[in-house]
Design a protein around this motif. Structure first.
Motif, PDB file in Angstrom:
ATOM      1  N   GLU A  45       3.517   1.704  -1.485  1.00 17.82           N
ATOM      2  CA  GLU A  45       3.984   2.007  -2.834  1.00 17.82           C
ATOM      3  C   GLU A  45       2.811   2.434  -3.711  1.00 17.82           C
ATOM      4  O   GLU A  45       2.974   3.199  -4.650  1.00 17.82           O
ATOM      5  CB  GLU A  45       4.665   0.769  -3.420  1.00 17.82           C
ATOM      6  N   TYR A  46       1.627   1.926  -3.394  1.00 18.45           N
ATOM      7  CA  TYR A  46       0.448   2.114  -4.229  1.00 18.45           C
ATOM      8  C   TYR A  46      -0.018   3.570  -4.270  1.00 18.45           C
ATOM      9  O   TYR A  46      -0.286   4.122  -5.329  1.00 18.45           O
ATOM     10  CB  TYR A  46      -0.668   1.214  -3.668  1.00 18.45           C
ATOM     11  N   MET A  64       0.829  -1.207   0.000  1.00 18.48           N
ATOM     12  CA  MET A  64       0.000   0.000   0.000  1.00 18.48           C
ATOM     13  C   MET A  64       0.861   1.254   0.000  1.00 18.48           C
ATOM     14  O   MET A  64       0.523   2.257  -0.600  1.00 18.48           O
ATOM     15  CB  MET A  64      -0.918   0.028   1.245  1.00 18.48           C
ATOM     16  N   ILE A  71      -5.406   6.482   0.250  1.00 17.08           N
ATOM     17  CA  ILE A  71      -4.626   5.257   0.376  1.00 17.08           C
ATOM     18  C   ILE A  71      -3.577   5.428   1.459  1.00 17.08           C
ATOM     19  O   ILE A  71      -3.320   4.540   2.273  1.00 17.08           O
ATOM     20  CB  ILE A  71      -3.971   4.888  -0.963  1.00 17.08           C
ATOM     21  N   LEU A  92      -7.971  15.567 -14.067  1.00 19.85           N
ATOM     22  CA  LEU A  92      -8.013  14.449 -13.137  1.00 19.85           C
ATOM     23  C   LEU A  92      -7.141  14.648 -11.906  1.00 19.85           C
ATOM     24  O   LEU A  92      -7.202  13.867 -10.968  1.00 19.85           O
ATOM     25  CB  LEU A  92      -7.544  13.171 -13.852  1.00 19.85           C
ATOM     26  N   ILE A  94       1.832   6.366  -6.509  1.00 25.61           N
ATOM     27  CA  ILE A  94       1.714   6.264  -7.967  1.00 25.61           C
ATOM     28  C   ILE A  94       0.606   7.187  -8.465  1.00 25.61           C
ATOM     29  O   ILE A  94       0.708   7.800  -9.534  1.00 25.61           O
ATOM     30  CB  ILE A  94       1.400   4.812  -8.397  1.00 25.61           C
ATOM     31  N   HIS A  95      -0.459   7.288  -7.669  1.00 19.57           N
ATOM     32  CA  HIS A  95      -1.552   8.176  -8.069  1.00 19.57           C
ATOM     33  C   HIS A  95      -1.092   9.634  -8.090  1.00 19.57           C
ATOM     34  O   HIS A  95      -1.506  10.426  -8.923  1.00 19.57           O
ATOM     35  CB  HIS A  95      -2.732   8.011  -7.114  1.00 19.57           C
ATOM     36  N   LEU A 140       1.973  10.607  -8.679  1.00 18.25           N
ATOM     37  CA  LEU A 140       2.816  10.715  -9.863  1.00 18.25           C
ATOM     38  C   LEU A 140       1.963  10.949 -11.102  1.00 18.25           C
ATOM     39  O   LEU A 140       2.252  11.804 -11.934  1.00 18.25           O
ATOM     40  CB  LEU A 140       3.625   9.426 -10.017  1.00 18.25           C
ATOM     41  N   TRP A 141       0.895  10.195 -11.193  1.00 14.25           N
ATOM     42  CA  TRP A 141      -0.011  10.317 -12.332  1.00 14.25           C
ATOM     43  C   TRP A 141      -0.631  11.714 -12.380  1.00 14.25           C
ATOM     44  O   TRP A 141      -0.761  12.323 -13.437  1.00 14.25           O
ATOM     45  CB  TRP A 141      -1.097   9.244 -12.213  1.00 14.25           C
ATOM     46  N   THR A 173      -8.775  14.558  -8.337  1.00 21.28           N
ATOM     47  CA  THR A 173      -9.291  13.233  -7.995  1.00 21.28           C
ATOM     48  C   THR A 173      -8.151  12.281  -7.664  1.00 21.28           C
ATOM     49  O   THR A 173      -8.205  11.551  -6.675  1.00 21.28           O
ATOM     50  CB  THR A 173     -10.111  12.663  -9.162  1.00 21.28           C
ATOM     51  N   LEU A 174      -7.118  12.309  -8.492  1.00 17.82           N
ATOM     52  CA  LEU A 174      -5.990  11.412  -8.266  1.00 17.82           C
ATOM     53  C   LEU A 174      -5.294  11.714  -6.944  1.00 17.82           C
ATOM     54  O   LEU A 174      -4.924  10.803  -6.192  1.00 17.82           O
ATOM     55  CB  LEU A 174      -4.998  11.522  -9.423  1.00 17.82           C
ATOM     56  N   SER A 225       0.778  14.527 -14.564  1.00 17.67           N
ATOM     57  CA  SER A 225       0.624  14.693 -16.013  1.00 17.67           C
ATOM     58  C   SER A 225      -0.820  14.930 -16.417  1.00 17.67           C
ATOM     59  O   SER A 225      -1.139  14.961 -17.600  1.00 17.67           O
ATOM     60  CB  SER A 225       1.212  13.487 -16.761  1.00 17.67           C
ATOM     61  N   GLU A 226      -1.708  15.101 -15.448  1.00 17.79           N
ATOM     62  CA  GLU A 226      -3.114  15.340 -15.771  1.00 17.79           C
ATOM     63  C   GLU A 226      -3.536  16.724 -15.312  1.00 17.79           C
ATOM     64  O   GLU A 226      -2.946  17.292 -14.402  1.00 17.79           O
ATOM     65  CB  GLU A 226      -3.996  14.302 -15.070  1.00 17.79           C
ATOM     66  N   VAL A 283      -7.342  10.312  -4.142  1.00 20.97           N
ATOM     67  CA  VAL A 283      -7.178   8.865  -3.978  1.00 20.97           C
ATOM     68  C   VAL A 283      -5.849   8.563  -3.301  1.00 20.97           C
ATOM     69  O   VAL A 283      -5.766   7.736  -2.377  1.00 20.97           O
ATOM     70  CB  VAL A 283      -7.270   8.144  -5.335  1.00 20.97           C
TER      71      VAL A 283
END
Lengths: 450, 390
Positions: B223-224, B221, B249, B238, B227-228, B230-231, B241-242, B234-235, B245
């Motif tokens: 690590e999980y 978890m 987590i 979104l 990642i959001h 990081l994402w 929302t990312l 580039s958005e 999340v």
């Protein structure tokens, strides 16, 4: 659900065959009835105005999957799965649907359809197919293509693909797509007759263009970077999610062991016996609840996977642009060099090295007639070249305009879909927490009564 | 740990305090409080070992003072246990933590192992203090109060090592006999002990495994979530929302850590102590059987050897008393032990259930608040563009 923008003029590369008729019709997509786990979202609705094959509103569903055996191209026996595609037209007034077409297709035919669409609509972000082989599996999931859970998820993915194509303002008008849904036999031959494989750009050519293009549209370069990042981050996310799922599965399932041991222990206890026994039962409930939870999560993963594969579709559009741009640059370069040659011949100066120049030096000057003939040929070529350059320029600009319009459409769709997916993930977590609270509250009651 | 003056509120843990208060015959008269802390490493030319500081506070008259502070090492605890077993062979002596590390029980050998052992040693001493009989044992008193050199000289006074070894061999031979003539109630007791031992061992393994799985889940978890994040870089649309999340987590990850520490404090040590207790119980059964066997062998001897009849009869008389004492002691202690066990197990599992409920409640709140923020946003957005509903 988002509305696809209406723009009948926005069809640059025409479909190979004429559409059947101009009819005002609506297109509706819905989830198939036999779907075990209903997808709450439909990928999109679209309203078509003209050039449409559909007389009425239609529903498409991939409703069944069946194992089949047959002989492949090398006459060896193989097992594959066939999918039943049903098309229904919906009566306006009473909403009843009538089955109009129903046929079986296998995955390779879907691939063929998609490859065809990629060639004929290079400016469109073509929806991706579900994965060919199971990837990002965690320990309990099978990596076997014949596994019923995989087949089921693929069935849903294929349906999703068809719905996406059907709701795309341009792709839905394509005749080959129409035939895919309506003409079972001979369809493969019909597709191959279009000769689309020959029209496809060679990989080598595309790669070459990517490296050598000098002035691509900046937006496409940025888009390419974005799609690389998207692909990388979603892959990473899916990998870690699979590991998290694995661990979560472990936590829940080990609790199940309590159930059995408590039950055996309760046999020797007088006062504690009942409490232990019933607590054990709740531990069993807890352990088995994880199966449904993770199955739901698998559908979430599939939603992310679709956009992972969409990244590749985005890159394909960028590559086409680079290819066209490179082509244009080469043509312009070629034209410039011919003009130069012409000028040199006319004025007699040699500024550029040319073989003709060398040979004239070695073997003597040519006659004025010879020279005039050459100038004329060059002038013709230059004329042609200028025409070609003009049309290539036009084509390029049209491509950019249309591609970008579809990319904007795609962006909106992506933002909408992914946001919904993330929210659905939160909803799943909430449901999991509620179940957990309930089970442990029950267990606690049993423990405190011991 | 409040080390100041005499304070009745010095339990090992809130829960065990409740246990102690509940199951003492006279709860208000708890007059012996012991803590074990400050592990210290000692290095000599021969060996390296750890000593623990033991602080005893008492109001009992037989103690010379009201507060004592001594340092003891594991060997000393072993000695004490042996003396108690010797003096009270059919009483259920509390178990000591293992001598060597049990594989898989602790993550890192040093700190966690020492801490776990420290807690278990403290439990050991307090259990003795709470035991109606053992609490008045002389060796126990010496253990708690004597300085290092005093303890050494006291240790040497007992029966020698060799004589004890001799006893063991004889004991094994006798115990076989004792099993056959075991009275009904002790057969039942033995049956219980056997099954209990099996089950508690399984529960120990299951609980350890759960801890391990939760640890690995927490690692993934950790690590999980990022990642959001990081994402989101580039958005545009979104990104919020990312990020939301990712933050959820993250919070759930922290809640998992808390759940795990709850497990390792409330459940694992309790279950493990009863695993060790079940071994103790088998030892107690054996010793009872031995005592009985001694009597039986003399009775048998009387049947065949008429010559020493008088002597034998006298011996038998003494042994009969001995057997009766031993059986009664065990019976009483057994009831007491069972009662304690039920409550300890009940508390441990109840607390575990509470930890789990709390964990899920925290996670629920996190995700619900995220969902609320997303739908609020959605409401704002949709009310801005079109009037028609979704």
């Amino acid at each position: 659900m988002e509305q696809a923008p209406r723009d009948p003029e926005r069809q640059l590369q025409p479909a190979p065959l004429e559409p059947l008729g101009h009819l005002d019709a609506g297109l509706q997509s819905a989830v198939g009835e036999e779907a075990e786990v209903a997808r709450d979202e439909s990928p999109g609705e679209g309203t078509m105005t003209e050039n449409n094959f559909w007389l009425k509103k239609i529903e498409i569903s991939v409703s069944e999957a069946e194992k089949r055996t047959g002989r492949n191209a090398m006459n060896m026996q193989e097992t594959y799965t066939a999918y039943l595609i049903e098309t229904r037209s919906v009566e306006h007034t009473d909403g009843q649907s009538v089955l109009t077409d129903s046929l079986w297709r296998r995955y390779s035919e879907f691939e063929l359809l998609r490859n065809y669409l990629l060639v004929y609509y290079p400016h469109i972000v073509v929806p991706p197919l579900p994965e060919k082989r199971a990837e990002f599996v965690w320990h309990k999931l099978s990596a076997d293509n014949m596994d019923p859970d995989f087949v089921e998820r693929r069935r849903i993915g294929l349906e999703n693909f068809l719905l996406r194509v059907a709701s795309h303002p341009i792709l839905c008008r394509d005749k080959i797509f129409y035939l895919f849904l309506t003409q079972e036999g001979n369809w493969k031959e019909t597709v191959n007759e279009t000769g689309f494989q020959l029209k496809a750009d060679s990989r080598l050519k595309a790669l070459n263009a990517t490296f050598r293009v000098k002035n691509p549209d900046k937006r496409f370069t940025e888009l390419k970077h974005y799609s690389d990042e998207l692909q990388s981050v979603i892959s990473h996310l899916l990998r870690v999610r699979a590991r998290v799922a694995d661990r979560l599965y472990g936590v829940y399932k080990v609790h199940g062991n309590y159930g059995r041991v408590f039950s055996e222990w309760s046999a020797i206890e007088k006062e504690m016996g009942d409490g232990l026994q019933s607590a054990g039962h709740h531990m069993d409930v807890y352990a088995s609840s994880i199966d449904d939870i993770l199955e739901d999560e698998e559908h979430y993963a599939d939603q992310l996977k679709e956009y992972l594969f969409y990244a590749e579709a985005l890159r394909a559009v960028c590559r086409k642009h680079e290819l066209m741009q490179y082509d244009l640059e080469m043509a312009a370069q070629d034209l410039a060099s011919k003009k130069q040659q012409c000028e040199e011949l006319a004025t007699g100066t040699v500024r550029m090295f040319s073989l003709k120049g060398m040979t004239t030096k070695l073997f003597g000057q040519e006659t004025p007639e010879q020279r005039e003939a050459r100038v004329k040929v060059l002038e013709e070529q230059i004329n042609e070249g200028e025409q070609q350059l003009k049309s290539k320029n036009l084509e390029g600009r049209e491509f950019v305009k249309n591609a970008w319009a579809d990319i904007e459409r795609f962006k909106e769709q992506k933002n909408h879909d992914l946001k919904e997916a993330l929210i659905s993930y939160a909803v799943m977590q909430i449901s999991m927490c509620k179940k957990g609270i309930q089970v442990w509250t029950n267990a606690k009651e049993c423990f405190s009564k011991m | 740990m409040d080390m100041n003056s005499f304070s009745p509120m010095m339990p090992t843990s809130p829960l065990s305090m409740i246990n102690q208060v509940k199951f003492e015959d006279e709860p208000d008269l708890k007059d012996l409080f012991i803590t074990v802390d400050e592990p210290e490493s000692h290095v000599t030319t021969i060996e390296t070992f750890i000593t623990y500081r033991i602080i005893t506070k008492t109001s009992r008259g037989e103690f010379d003072s009201s507060e004592f502070e001594v340092r003891r090492r594991y060997q000393d605890f072993l000695w004490l246990k042996g003396k108690l077993e010797e003096a009270h062979p059919t009483l259920i002596i509390p178990p000591l933590p293992e001598k060597f590390i049990v594989k898989g029980m602790v993550e890192r050998f040093n700190d966690d192992f020492i801490e776990t052992r420290r807690k278990a040693l403290q439990k050991f001493l307090n259990r003795i203090a709470d035991h109606p009989t053992l609490t008045f044992n002389e060796d126990f008193k010496v253990f708690l109060t004597a300085q290092a050199w005093e303890l050494s000289s006291h240790k040497k006074q007992g029966p020698g090592l060799l004589s004890r070894m001799g006893q063991t061999v004889r004991a094994v031979a006798l115990s076989m006999r004792g099993v056959k003539s075991r009275p009904e109630e002790f057969m039942e007791m033995n049956n219980f002990i056997e099954i209990f031992s099996q089950k508690i061992n399984l529960i120990d393994k299951i609980s350890q495994r759960i801890y391990k799985e939760e640890r690995e889940y927490s690692d993934e978890m950790r690590e999980y979530g990022p990642i959001h994040l990081l994402w989101s870089a580039s958005e545009e649309d979104l990104a919020d929302t990312l990020k939301g999340v990712a933050s959820c987590i993250d919070k759930c990850c922290k809640a998992t850590e808390k759940r795990m520490s709850g497990l390792s404090e409330a459940l694992l040590p309790v279950v493990h102590e009863y695993v060790l207790y079940s071994e103790m119980l088998m030892g107690v059964m054996k010793r009872r059987d031995q005592i009985q066997a001694e009597l039986d062998s003399k009775v048998e001897a009387l049947m065949y050897k008429k010559a020493d009849a008088d002597l034998l009869t006298e011996e038998i008389g003494k042994l009969e008393d001995k057997v009766e004492c031993a059986n009664n002691a065990l019976k009483a202690d057994w009831e007491r032990w069972k009662h304690n066990m039920q409550n300890d197990i009940k508390s441990a599992f109840t607390e575990t259930a509470e930890e789990n409920i709390h964990y899920y409640e925290q996670c629920l709140a996190t995700w619900e608040s995220f969902l609320a923020s997303q739908t609020d946003l959605h409401m704002e957005e949709t009310s801005e563009d079109k009037p028609e509903a979704h």
